[in-house]
Write a protein that holds these residues in place. Structure first.
Motif, PDB file in Angstrom:
ATOM      1  N   ILE A 468       1.142  -1.384  -0.136  1.00 41.72           N
ATOM      2  CA  ILE A 468       0.204  -0.382  -0.213  1.00 41.72           C
ATOM      3  C   ILE A 468       0.733   0.700  -0.148  1.00 41.72           C
ATOM      4  CG2 ILE A 468      -1.999   1.651   1.154  1.00 41.72           C
ATOM      5  CD1 ILE A 468      -3.093  -1.367  -0.688  1.00 41.72           C
ATOM      6  N   THR A 469       1.531   1.145   0.836  1.00 43.78           N
ATOM      7  CA  THR A 469       2.777   2.676   1.351  1.00 43.78           C
ATOM      8  C   THR A 469       3.701   2.827   0.222  1.00 43.78           C
ATOM      9  OG1 THR A 469       4.010   0.899   1.774  1.00 43.78           O
ATOM     10  CG2 THR A 469       2.298   2.339   3.297  1.00 43.78           C
ATOM     11  N   THR A 494     -12.331  -0.428   1.555  1.00 37.39           N
ATOM     12  CA  THR A 494     -11.772  -0.356   2.800  1.00 37.39           C
ATOM     13  C   THR A 494     -10.655   1.178   2.622  1.00 37.39           C
ATOM     14  OG1 THR A 494      -9.831  -1.514   2.789  1.00 37.39           O
ATOM     15  CG2 THR A 494     -12.183  -2.353   3.730  1.00 37.39           C
ATOM     16  N   PHE A 495     -10.992   1.861   3.906  1.00 39.54           N
ATOM     17  CA  PHE A 495      -9.931   2.987   3.748  1.00 39.54           C
ATOM     18  C   PHE A 495      -8.978   2.543   5.393  1.00 39.54           C
ATOM     19  CE2 PHE A 495      -8.839   7.239   4.750  1.00 39.54           C
ATOM     20  CZ  PHE A 495      -8.225   7.752   4.439  1.00 39.54           C
ATOM     21  N   PRO A 496      -7.463   2.875   5.281  1.00 37.55           N
ATOM     22  CA  PRO A 496      -7.162   2.439   3.440  1.00 37.55           C
ATOM     23  C   PRO A 496      -7.063   1.549   3.265  1.00 37.55           C
ATOM     24  CG  PRO A 496      -5.128   2.180   5.449  1.00 37.55           C
ATOM     25  CD  PRO A 496      -6.724   2.514   6.381  1.00 37.55           C
ATOM     26  N   PRO A 497      -6.812   1.196   1.522  1.00 37.10           N
ATOM     27  CA  PRO A 497      -7.232   0.350   0.957  1.00 37.10           C
ATOM     28  C   PRO A 497      -6.095  -1.255   1.642  1.00 37.10           C
ATOM     29  CG  PRO A 497      -6.788   2.015  -0.851  1.00 37.10           C
ATOM     30  CD  PRO A 497      -6.504   2.250   1.067  1.00 37.10           C
ATOM     31  N   THR A 498      -7.363  -2.027   1.384  1.00 32.43           N
ATOM     32  CA  THR A 498      -6.209  -3.824   1.978  1.00 32.43           C
ATOM     33  C   THR A 498      -6.008  -4.093   1.017  1.00 32.43           C
ATOM     34  OG1 THR A 498      -8.400  -3.217   3.885  1.00 32.43           O
ATOM     35  CG2 THR A 498      -7.436  -5.641   3.488  1.00 32.43           C
ATOM     36  N   PHE A 499      -4.761  -4.681   1.290  1.00 26.03           N
ATOM     37  CA  PHE A 499      -4.112  -5.500   0.323  1.00 26.03           C
ATOM     38  C   PHE A 499      -4.822  -7.017   0.931  1.00 26.03           C
ATOM     39  CE2 PHE A 499      -0.258  -8.355  -0.382  1.00 26.03           C
ATOM     40  CZ  PHE A 499      -0.047  -7.689  -1.703  1.00 26.03           C
TER      41      PHE A 499
END
Length: 538
Positions: A468-469, A494-499
């Motif tokens: 994500i980052t 989702t927030f933040p997006p989920t991997f």
């Protein structure tokens, strides 16, 4: 930890052409040797994927009467074509001498390996299928065998009702024939510093489909290779299309994993390839019956590591013996296994777990080494782009013939070639028509994937935040594209997006282990017997 242990003279990890050839040669030398071949697929050939055109040179040496023994080589090559594709046209090019296939055979590598396995078993070799080698046995910094992975472990690492402890397979010498980017081979590279004196390895991803074609359109023995479209001139790769037995037609696309554009999607490039008129006219009347993918190591002789260490050695594609311009590696894998067997044999009566330094010395005296040396400059020359690379290849093929006084070096590792997404525009791929082109889930169904539910994820993240980052922000999440199986996914709701890792989709191709830009993903073996099942047809 107490576990069952078995003792052998030789343990071979991997029942591909290299491992089986080594086993057969050892058994030919001494029928009383105890030899164990370990295969992570549930059958020999289940995880074996290749084009494949076989040059029978090594087979002639290993089993001279292979025709009498009904080896599955039933389709001799009758025609060679080499094409340059544009989006609308196909232009015939002179077939380079290295790509001439007179005397070669179009085969199913899975069927061929199963035939080799029967020959090995007839000679007394033990072949254990469905067991993945997950760890090494070390004593005094020597490899003394391997340990198979535990079975029946849940995703949290706890034993279930079907728990079965791994077995320690001890050996005087251990052969590693895991194929491209084997997990134990990677550990050996690091522990024994086997790659300090060679170039980086460079890789490609090969995607393949098998089709059943109408008899009136079948051209048994026809071999075609192409370069150009759908890839741009800066991206290395090409296609293959082979007609072989029983009205079968295999088509595939190979893409160098040193590509720079993070928006490039190898699976979608392959689907787009099939829409070209030279393929579409055949495929629209045919039935697709299988899909698969795997990586290839293409570094050649510059990238071959130190092959030996105390107690063991590396053979086959794990070492990198593919002849890239010839587009063949099976015969070289077999030869490396044979030479390794002959080299270790002289040590067995005298000592155990020492380093077989004779193996690389003997290998350098064979036609395999000469063959790889002569083509050493072809693949690295392609870093200049398609047309300069082809021009140099022509000079090497017709003028220099491998006798140049220079050797080109390889670039940085493939994972460092990916550029930030901001420097590219997204690629729009055509919508699938479900006649010639198909979505990924439909294709995965044809890979016959089988994974035991609730097992630990075999795809490990060194840092779970990096997808994500870093990868999402800088490279537009390339995992969803370089993986040809839809293993990696971003959940945007989702927030933040989920991997998310969909490990049960894994084709065990190793592209993620190679191409992840920060080398954050580590491929390990899942439970033995799990994965794709290409048996017999790929």
């Amino acid at each position: 930890m107490s576990r069952e242990s078995m003792e052998f003279d030789i343990v071979i990890v991997g029942a591909g052409p290299a491992g089986l050839s080594a086993a057969i040669r050892l058994a030919q030398l001494d029928k009383n040797l105890t030899i164990c071949v370990l295969e992570k697929g549930d059958t020999v050939g289940a995880h074996t994927l290749s084009g494949a055109v076989l040059e029978p040179r090594a087979l002639d040496e290993l089993i001279p009467d292979w025709q009498t023994k009904q080896a599955p080589l039933s389709t001799p090559v009758t025609q060679d074509q080499f094409l340059f594709l544009s989006a609308k046209r196909a232009y015939s090019l002179p077939t380079p001498s290295l790509m001439h296939n007179t005397g070669n055979y179009i085969i199913s590598l899975g069927q061929f390996c199963r035939w080799l396995a029967k020959e090995a078993e007839r000679l007394g070799v033990n072949i254990f299928t469905g067991f993945a080698a997950s760890d090494m046995i070390y004593e005094n910094n020597s490899v003394c065998g391997v340990i198979t992975g535990d079975k029946g472990i849940d995703k949290n690492g706890n034993p279930t009702s079907r728990y079965q402890s791994g077995i320690a397979l001890r050996a005087k010498h251990t052969f590693f024939a895991e194929g491209c980017r084997g997990s134990l081979t990677q550990q050996l590279f690091e522990r024994f510093q086997l790659r300090t004196q060679c170039d980086v390895q460079t890789y490609a991803l090969g995607l393949k489909e098998l089709w059943e074609v109408p008899p009136e359109l079948h051209q048994p023995g026809s071999v075609m290779h192409s370069i150009g479209w759908p890839l741009d001139s800066k991206t290395y790769g090409g296609s293959f299309a082979y007609h072989f037995s029983k009205n079968l037609f295999s088509i595939g696309l190979v893409i160098g994993l040193d590509y720079q554009n993070p928006y490039l999607n190898p699976y979608e490039e392959f689907q787009r390839l099939k829409t070209h008129s030279i393929f579409a006219s055949l495929l629209r009347h045919s039935k697709r019956i299988a899909y698969g993918a795997r990586c290839l190591n293409e570094g050649g002789i510059q990238s071959i590591p130190k092959l030996t260490f105390p107690g063991g050695l590396i053979i086959g594609c794990g070492a990198g013996f593919i002849n890239v311009p010839k587009i063949k590696g099976i015969h070289n894998a077999m030869k490396s296994g044979m030479v390794a067997a002959e080299s270790v044999f002289s040590l067995l009566k005298h000592s155990s777990n020492i380093e077989c330094i004779d193996y690389p010395q003997q290998l350098k005296k064979t036609w395999l080494w000469k063959e790889l040396y002569q083509v050493r400059n072809f693949r690295p020359a392609m870093k200049w782009g398609l047309w300069p690379g082809l021009a140099y290849a022509a000079l090497e093929s017709y003028l220099f013939r491998g006798h140049t006084p220079w050797t080109f070096r390889h670039h940085q590792p493939d994972h460092l070639q990916l550029k930030p997404a901001a420097t590219f525009s997204p690629i729009t791929y055509p919508k699938h028509d479900n006649v010639i082109t198909f979505d990924l889930p439909t294709s995965l169904y044809l890979a016959n994937l089988n994974y035991t539910e609730n097992q630990p994820c075999h795809l490990k993240l060194k840092n779970p935040e990096i997808p994500i980052t870093l990868n999402l922000k800088k490279y537009a999440f390339p995992e969803q594209r370089y993986c040809p199986a839809g293993v990696y996914e971003i959940i945007p709701t989702t927030f933040p997006p989920t991997f998310q890792i969909n490990a049960s989709n894994c084709l065990q191709c190793k592209a993620c282990d190679i191409k992840d830009p920060s080398q954050n993903i580590v491929w390990t073996t899942p439970e033995g017997g799990n994965g794709p099942d290409y048996r017999g047809i790929m």
